[in-house]
Design a protein around this motif. Sequence first.
Motif, PDB file in Angstrom:
ATOM      1  N   ASN A   1       2.487   1.589  -3.532  1.00  0.00           N
ATOM      2  CA  ASN A   1       1.449   2.037  -4.469  1.00  0.00           C
ATOM      3  C   ASN A   1       1.205   3.535  -4.316  1.00  0.00           C
ATOM      4  OD1 ASN A   1       1.021  -0.539  -5.499  1.00  0.00           O
ATOM      5  ND2 ASN A   1      -0.807  -0.906  -4.293  1.00  0.00           N
ATOM      6  N   ASN A   2       1.066   4.000  -3.076  1.00  0.00           N
ATOM      7  CA  ASN A   2       0.812   5.417  -2.817  1.00  0.00           C
ATOM      8  C   ASN A   2       1.996   6.298  -3.199  1.00  0.00           C
ATOM      9  OD1 ASN A   2      -1.901   5.491  -1.876  1.00  0.00           O
ATOM     10  ND2 ASN A   2      -1.218   4.545   0.030  1.00  0.00           N
TER      11      ASN A   2
ATOM     12  N   ASP B   1       0.829  -1.210   0.000  1.00  0.00           N
ATOM     13  CA  ASP B   1       0.000   0.000   0.000  1.00  0.00           C
ATOM     14  C   ASP B   1       0.862   1.259   0.000  1.00  0.00           C
ATOM     15  OD1 ASP B   1      -2.430  -1.334  -0.074  1.00  0.00           O
ATOM     16  OD2 ASP B   1      -2.627  -1.393   2.104  1.00  0.00           O
ATOM     17  N   LYS B   2       1.971   1.217   0.724  1.00  0.00           N
ATOM     18  CA  LYS B   2       2.880   2.371   0.752  1.00  0.00           C
ATOM     19  C   LYS B   2       3.531   2.582  -0.605  1.00  0.00           C
ATOM     20  CE  LYS B   2       4.135   2.912   5.519  1.00  0.00           C
ATOM     21  NZ  LYS B   2       5.205   3.151   6.465  1.00  0.00           N
TER      22      LYS B   2
END
Length: 83
Positions: free
Chosen positions: A40-41, A37-38
């Motif tokens: 991707n962000n 998630d990190k």
Amino acid sequence: MDIAFSPCPNDTFVFHAWVHGLIEGAPALNVTYADIDKTNNWAAKGKGPEVQKISYAALPWVLNEYALIPCGGALGRGVALWF
């Protein structure tokens, strides 16, 4: 070269040889282990390391800032873990 990928076994296996200097002529890496998630962000915001392992679903949002490295990948359908 800066790189970020998750500490999950699949990712560490994929990058093992490069991270440990086993590929002749490959640049040395400064590794950041981060949740998918990190990464991707970071990629979606145009931030983070030069090379990042992201989820395939995030790819359309980052192609203006990043290029896809032709190194393979995994894509599944209906893949989920339930406990």
